[in-house]
Design a protein around this motif. Structure first.
Motif, PDB file in Angstrom:
ATOM      1  N   CYS A 365       0.868  -1.168   0.000  1.00  0.00           N
ATOM      2  CA  CYS A 365       0.000   0.000   0.000  1.00  0.00           C
ATOM      3  C   CYS A 365       0.902   1.213   0.000  1.00  0.00           C
ATOM      4  O   CYS A 365       2.056   1.163   0.431  1.00  0.00           O
ATOM      5  N   TRP A 366       0.392   2.358  -0.551  1.00  0.00           N
ATOM      6  CA  TRP A 366       1.234   3.561  -0.549  1.00  0.00           C
ATOM      7  C   TRP A 366       1.601   3.955   0.854  1.00  0.00           C
ATOM      8  O   TRP A 366       2.637   4.557   1.104  1.00  0.00           O
ATOM      9  N   LYS A 367       0.704   3.596   1.826  1.00  0.00           N
ATOM     10  CA  LYS A 367       0.985   3.927   3.225  1.00  0.00           C
ATOM     11  C   LYS A 367       1.590   2.698   3.866  1.00  0.00           C
ATOM     12  O   LYS A 367       0.894   1.714   4.117  1.00  0.00           O
ATOM     13  N   ARG A 368       2.865   2.767   4.051  1.00  0.00           N
ATOM     14  CA  ARG A 368       3.571   1.567   4.434  1.00  0.00           C
ATOM     15  C   ARG A 368       3.161   1.057   5.796  1.00  0.00           C
ATOM     16  O   ARG A 368       3.212  -0.143   6.072  1.00  0.00           O
ATOM     17  N   ARG A 378     -14.280   4.971   3.268  1.00  0.00           N
ATOM     18  CA  ARG A 378     -12.983   5.387   3.809  1.00  0.00           C
ATOM     19  C   ARG A 378     -11.840   4.909   2.916  1.00  0.00           C
ATOM     20  O   ARG A 378     -10.828   5.584   2.756  1.00  0.00           O
ATOM     21  N   ALA A 379     -12.048   3.732   2.339  1.00  0.00           N
ATOM     22  CA  ALA A 379     -11.004   3.199   1.453  1.00  0.00           C
ATOM     23  C   ALA A 379     -10.832   4.106   0.239  1.00  0.00           C
ATOM     24  O   ALA A 379      -9.710   4.347  -0.223  1.00  0.00           O
ATOM     25  N   ILE A 380     -11.978   4.636  -0.289  1.00  0.00           N
ATOM     26  CA  ILE A 380     -11.869   5.569  -1.408  1.00  0.00           C
ATOM     27  C   ILE A 380     -11.234   6.868  -0.931  1.00  0.00           C
ATOM     28  O   ILE A 380     -10.301   7.399  -1.551  1.00  0.00           O
ATOM     29  N   ALA A 381     -11.734   7.390   0.201  1.00  0.00           N
ATOM     30  CA  ALA A 381     -11.257   8.680   0.692  1.00  0.00           C
ATOM     31  C   ALA A 381      -9.763   8.645   0.950  1.00  0.00           C
ATOM     32  O   ALA A 381      -9.053   9.606   0.658  1.00  0.00           O
ATOM     33  N   GLN A 382      -9.289   7.514   1.508  1.00  0.00           N
ATOM     34  CA  GLN A 382      -7.871   7.458   1.850  1.00  0.00           C
ATOM     35  C   GLN A 382      -7.057   6.733   0.794  1.00  0.00           C
ATOM     36  O   GLN A 382      -5.848   6.568   0.935  1.00  0.00           O
ATOM     37  N   SER A 383      -7.777   6.283  -0.251  1.00  0.00           N
ATOM     38  CA  SER A 383      -7.122   5.684  -1.400  1.00  0.00           C
ATOM     39  C   SER A 383      -6.258   4.499  -1.008  1.00  0.00           C
ATOM     40  O   SER A 383      -5.109   4.372  -1.400  1.00  0.00           O
ATOM     41  N   CYS A 384      -6.877   3.601  -0.224  1.00  0.00           N
ATOM     42  CA  CYS A 384      -6.115   2.446   0.253  1.00  0.00           C
ATOM     43  C   CYS A 384      -5.894   1.448  -0.878  1.00  0.00           C
ATOM     44  O   CYS A 384      -6.838   0.963  -1.501  1.00  0.00           O
ATOM     45  N   ASP A 385      -4.621   1.148  -1.120  1.00  0.00           N
ATOM     46  CA  ASP A 385      -4.306   0.230  -2.215  1.00  0.00           C
ATOM     47  C   ASP A 385      -4.697  -1.208  -1.866  1.00  0.00           C
ATOM     48  O   ASP A 385      -5.218  -1.953  -2.697  1.00  0.00           O
ATOM     49  N   TYR A 557      10.529   5.178  -0.489  1.00  0.00           N
ATOM     50  CA  TYR A 557       9.818   5.779  -1.602  1.00  0.00           C
ATOM     51  C   TYR A 557       9.086   7.025  -1.163  1.00  0.00           C
ATOM     52  O   TYR A 557       9.237   8.105  -1.748  1.00  0.00           O
ATOM     53  N   GLN A 558       8.278   6.845  -0.089  1.00  0.00           N
ATOM     54  CA  GLN A 558       7.467   7.960   0.336  1.00  0.00           C
ATOM     55  C   GLN A 558       8.350   9.146   0.704  1.00  0.00           C
ATOM     56  O   GLN A 558       9.332   9.019   1.397  1.00  0.00           O
ATOM     57  N   GLY A 641       1.881   3.483  -4.683  1.00  0.00           N
ATOM     58  CA  GLY A 641       2.883   2.736  -3.965  1.00  0.00           C
ATOM     59  C   GLY A 641       3.141   1.310  -4.368  1.00  0.00           C
ATOM     60  O   GLY A 641       3.941   0.649  -3.711  1.00  0.00           O
ATOM     61  N   PRO A 642       2.485   0.771  -5.314  1.00  0.00           N
ATOM     62  CA  PRO A 642       2.708  -0.648  -5.528  1.00  0.00           C
ATOM     63  C   PRO A 642       4.075  -0.885  -6.128  1.00  0.00           C
ATOM     64  O   PRO A 642       4.584  -0.072  -6.860  1.00  0.00           O
ATOM     65  N   LEU A 643       4.661  -1.953  -5.712  1.00  0.00           N
ATOM     66  CA  LEU A 643       5.868  -2.375  -6.416  1.00  0.00           C
ATOM     67  C   LEU A 643       5.554  -3.708  -7.033  1.00  0.00           C
ATOM     68  O   LEU A 643       5.717  -4.750  -6.419  1.00  0.00           O
TER      69      LEU A 643
END
Lengths: 665, 376
Positions: A365-368, A378-385, A557-558, A641-643
């Motif tokens: 996820c972009w948020k490690r 909330r998943a959309i709002a926080q853009s959870c991968d 990355y971040q 954030g995906p690798l």
């Protein structure tokens, strides 16, 4: 005198002479009758034939070029007009010494080296009997000086003509396009009769797509000309019809705001009225000066434009194909809800990564640190991968393709100026055909967060988000909303064309998706809270960023984004519509190398929406500068954030964007 | 009695003819020639694009020609016979001088620059040749024997060759014709005539190789005008269009489009007949042909009334040479003959031919007005 005198027979000589005199007279009469017979043949028998030949000699059918139609924006501001201009032209075959003539012309007319260079280029491409333009827009003083000395300049003419002018210049260049000289390639596909007397044709944009309406029909006049072709008087006039005026859906002020809002970044902005498909703004930045082309661009300038790394001739809004990044997530949510594979109220735990069964690879996820437990909004709002990895995994690529295809991804939108690309909606079939490989589950995950093979154009994004705004309804995007006939002033509206609606089993699906998108700008934890917090209207949006280059696994990355070279930064994307409950505008923004959607792209969309909904821009963001970016709020970023197991191609090689192949002039 | 000799007491009542004859002018010939010249100036104004200056210049030449005509008419015919060798000799010397040091004009050595004026000796030869042949034949028993014919042909061939080499094919042709006509009127036997024609036919292929390129081109173009519609054939094509489009009544004076708009080349010189036919139509053309025919007729009458062989041969030769002149020009303009540079007599713009033509009429008038009463 001589001895023969004695035997001269004078009477016989006289008789002989008289005989021969009569014979001569008879012969003369016969010859005169021969002449007379021939003259009767010419002047009586063949008179009609020769009269026609004489008329063919002296009468010339001369085309009267039609006046090209004007182009207005939705409020009546001029986007393309015709300005009177005095044009200095040279007919090469009538000039003995071209260099000397040019040198003498320099004394009375201001000629730059560029003018001369351009002239010489045109000279090479033009038959010697046709006039070649040396300069346009002569001043009245220059015309007067020429008129005084005109007899010293055989083969040089000054004609009053109309030159196409684009008042907005670069700002609307990609929408309006430009006209340029008719090339051999153009000649191969046009009906030359309709271009009698014209030397320009629409090359790009509305000028090209609506060429037939804008051009009009040439008229004719019959003039009497002498053997040298010099016209002496007009014998007959048959008017053609002027080109039609076009009224565009574009709002010139909105276009200006959008263009300015991008600041120094390259990118594209497309704004639609979701209720009818009207394109309110269509910006591709940087633009170019269309007047350059209308006046006949020289090779050096044209190649400078072609070689410019920012690619100003390239219409990013229609041709630019970008990975959509997280802006795809609302569509993924819709797909999951519609297919029933996603329970919006069931919490999903995000530890910061996802492991696929049977694989050691981590999809991050972009948020490690992870989002913890999340439901749909909330998943959309926080853009959870991680949440959307799961959505994608549950759907599978086939159902994803079907749902995204319904929103228009993978096809051109059908915008009325054409020149679009379709992007790529990857399918199993596509991968087998193009790459000769089977589809891997990991690739489904990448598609789920808008990476991997999936690419879209800004135009597609704008249309797709307008369909969410309209809860499934949609209209064909169009730039021309009315066509006006300059004769009589009749204006014909172009009716909006409804697209097949996206039907749902349960209307609340739209509520859930739109609620999530509203949270993006209204929840303090939303990724675009910065633009939504103080907005006097509700914005439903979604940020996105898409990797331009792959970053190796486990590299920090971040945060690194802010310090790396501009051209390596991610593209920032934002899609939105507003007001959320009664949408009047839908916007898609791509800011190339803008790093993060919320930082670079979202403020652009906000300013465009402000201008359109409020008539002025309330929002004053920290400038979306290319050089100085403010320190981010931790939750404000939406870093792609995906690798993935392989670096996603930023652009598919088979679908690489390229410059429109438009030759100069 | 219509013969006038200078008498001590003029008659109190004279008709026009008699009044003119006191000046040694012939009424009919004068009226006809002036009528054609007037038509010429009239159409020249149109053919030059309404240029008053060119019409005035042509009128000046006409006046010079008429003066010459008056002068020559007042010299007695015997003077011409007596002067014939000198005149011919002078013209020949000038032609040779022209060939040696003639100033280039239009690519041809035709002009002799005398400092105060430029002069075309070949025009002189148009008169000198028939005078010389007529004078020579007068001194021989006629019909001429073979040596006399050959001597006459020599008199004709030398100037013809010199002029043809200039190269001025049109004038050479006219000089040749004037000499041959004198020989014809002298009673040249038909078998010699046939022989001459056969010789000419035999010489034709040889002549072809001697022709200049542009001359060959003209002949080929005459045979097939469409072979070079924009080059050599252009003249003839445009000329035929002008004439044909004129129709029965013409387009009206100053209303011809072919000449006005420059489609017709040489409109005011060699091709002035086309302008005339375009603007005045077949009616005008028939009037002009009638005038020319009347001039030739009157000249033949004068010739038949000539009082000795020299006068008759000279007058007959001048009469029919004038006709050949007219015929070649009109025949060329209407596409019956190849294009040779022969102007339309008394009408085409240009100096020397006008003067030499009127000089010829002066000699004819001299022959007519110097008749004496002969004992019959």
């Amino acid at each position: 005198m001589s001895s023969y005198d004695a035997i001269k027979d004078l009477w016989e000589e006289k008789r002989s002479f008289t005989r021969r005199g009569y014979f001569g007279a008879l012969m003369s009469v016969l010859l005169i009758l021969t002449l007379t017979a021939r003259l009767i043949q010419l002047q009586v028998v063949q008179h009609d034939y020769y009269r026609t030949r004489a008329d063919d000699n002296r009468m010339r059918l001369v085309p009267v070029p039609p006046v090209r139609g004007l182009i207005y924006d939705r409020n009546g501001a001029l986007l393309a007009q015709n300005l009177p201009s005095f044009v200095l032209q040279i007919v090469p075959e009538q000039v003995d010494d071209l260099d000397a003539t040019l040198a003498r012309l320099r004394r009375i007319v201001n000629l730059s080296d560029q003018d001369v260079a351009r002239f010489r280029e045109r000279l090479r491409k033009t038959p010697r009997y046709r006039p070649v333009t040396l300069r346009t827009n002569l001043s009245p003083e220059e015309v007067a000086r020429y008129e005084v000395d005109r007899y010293d300049f055989p083969g040089v003419t000054v004609d009053a003509s109309l030159v196409r002018d684009y008042p907005l210049g670069a700002e609307a260049s990609h929408v309006v396009g430009y006209v340029g000289g008719i090339t051999d390639a153009d000649l191969a596909r046009i009906d030359a009769d309709q271009y009698q007397g014209l030397d320009q044709i629409g090359k790009v944009g509305v000028e090209k797509s609506h060429e037939d309406q804008l051009r009009g029909l040439p008229g004719t006049k019959i003039i009497e000309a002498n053997a040298a072709g010099r016209p002496l008087r007009e014998l007959n006039y048959h008017a053609g019809s002027p080109g039609q005026n076009l009224y565009l859906t574009i709002d010139a002020r909105l276009q200006h705001v959008a263009e300015q809002a991008l600041g120094e970044l390259d990118g594209a902005v497309v704004a639609l009225d979701p209720r009818n498909g009207e394109v309110l703004a269509l910006v591709s930045k940087p633009g170019f000066d269309p007047d350059l082309f209308a006046n006949g661009v020289d090779n050096a300038t044209y190649h400078a434009l072609l070689d410019d790394p920012h690619r100003p001739l390239y219409n990013r809004a229609l041709l630019g194909i970008y990975p959509p990044g997280s802006t795809i997530k609302p569509f993924m949510a819709f797909a999951g809800l519609e297919e029933g594979t996603l329970d919006p109220d069931k919490p999903v735990y995000c530890p910061g990564y996802l492991n696929l069964p049977g694989s050691s690879r981590r999809y991050r996820c972009w948020k490690r640190s992870g989002h913890g437990e999340l439901t749909l909004e909330r998943a959309i709002a926080q853009s959870c991968d991680v949440y959307f990895y799961n959505v994608a995994l549950a759907l599978g690529i086939d159902r994803i393709d079907q749902a995204l295809g319904a929103f228009g991804f993978g096809h051109v939108t059908g915008l009325d100026i054409g020149g679009e690309r379709s992007g790529l909606l990857p399918t199993r079939e596509w991968k087998r055909r193009s790459l000769h490989q089977a589809w891997f589950p990991g690739e489904t995950l990448n598609v789920g967060i808008g990476q991997g093979y999936l690419t879209v154009t800004p135009m597609q994004l704008a249309l797709a988000v307008s369909r969410i705004a309209m809860r499934g309804d949609g209209y064909l995007p169009h730039l021309v909303h009315a066509i006006g006939d300059p004769v009589g002033g009749r204006i014909t509206e172009v009716a909006p064309q409804r697209l097949p609606p996206i039907t749902v089993k349960d209307a609340t699906i739209w509520d859930r998706v739109i609620a999530g998108m509203e949270q993006v700008t209204q929840s303090p934890r939303g990724t675009a809270y910065g633009i939504g917090a103080d907005a006097p209207y509700a914005i439903a949006g979604k940020t996105g960023s898409a990797q331009v280059v792959g970053v190796a696994q486990n590299v920090g990355y971040q945060g690194a984004q802010r310090n790396i070279e501009l051209k390596l930064r991610d593209n920032a994307l934002f899609i939105a519509f507003a007001p959320a409950d009664a949408p009047r505008i839908a916007v898609a923004v791509v800011a190339e190398h803008g790093a993060e959607g919320a930082l670079a792209a979202a403020p652009v969309a906000r300013m465009v929406m402000d201008q359109y909904l409020l008539g002025k821009v309330l929002y004053h963001a920290p400038p979306a500068s290319a050089t100085v970016l403010p320190a981010p709020d931790n939750d404000d970023g939406d870093e792609g954030g995906p690798l993935p197991d392989e670096s996603p191609p930023a652009q598919n090689p088979n679908d690489a964007p390229e410059e429109p192949a438009v030759p100069p002039q | 009695m219509n013969v006038t000799v200078i008498t001590a007491a003029p008659k109190p009542i004279l008709n026009w003819s008699e009044r003119l004859e006191r000046w040694h002018l012939d009424l009919w010939l004068s009226v006809l020639v002036l009528a054609v010249c007037a038509l010429g100036l009239f159409i020249l104004y149109s053919a030059t694009g309404e240029s008053v200056a060119m019409v005035v210049s042509q009128a000046e030449r006409l006046a010079l020609g008429l003066g010459t005509m008056l002068m020559l008419a007042n010299a007695p015919p015997d003077f011409y016979r007596a002067a014939a060798p000198w005149f011919y000799g002078l013209a020949l010397v000038l032609l040779i001088a022209c060939a040696l040091l003639g100033a280039h004009a239009k690519g041809a050595q035709r002009w002799l620059d005398l400092g105060f004026m430029r002069f075309q000796p070949s025009e002189l030869m148009k008169l000198a040749t028939p005078i010389a042949v007529a004078a020579y034949l007068q001194s021989r028993p006629l019909p001429p024997s073979l040596p006399t014919v050959l001597a006459s042909l020599g008199l004709i061939a030398v100037p013809t060759a010199l002029i043809a080499l200039q190269p001025d094919l049109g004038t050479a042709l006219l000089v040749l014709v004037s000499g041959l006509l004198a020989l014809y009127f002298g009673g040249l036997k038909p078998r010699y005539l046939a022989l001459a024609l056969a010789a000419a036919a035999a010489a034709a292929p040889l002549a072809w190789y001697k022709l200049h390129d542009y001359q060959r081109e003209r002949l080929l173009t005459f045979l097939d005008p469409s072979r070079d519609p924009l080059g050599a054939g252009y003249h003839i094509t445009q000329s035929k269009i002008a004439i044909g489009s004129g129709g029965l009544f013409g387009k009206g004076w100053l209303a011809g489009t072919q000449a006005k708009l420059d489609f017709l080349p040489e409109a005011h010189t060699d091709f002035i007949f086309a302008v005339y036919a375009e603007e005045l139509g077949l009616i005008g053309v028939l009037l002009l042909l009638a005038l020319y025919a009347a001039i030739v007729g009157r000249c033949l009458v004068i010739a038949m009334r000539g009082q000795d062989t020299f006068q008759r041969l000279l007058a007959g030769s001048l009469a029919l040479t004038f006709f050949v002149y007219v015929f070649i020009n009109i025949g060329m303009v209407i596409g019956l003959l190849p294009v040779v540079g022969v102007p339309l007599p008394l009408m085409s713009y240009g100096g020397t031919s006008m003067v030499s033509l009127l000089a010829g009429f002066g000699i004819l008038m001299s022959i007519h007005t110097h008749r004496k009463l002969l004992a019959s």
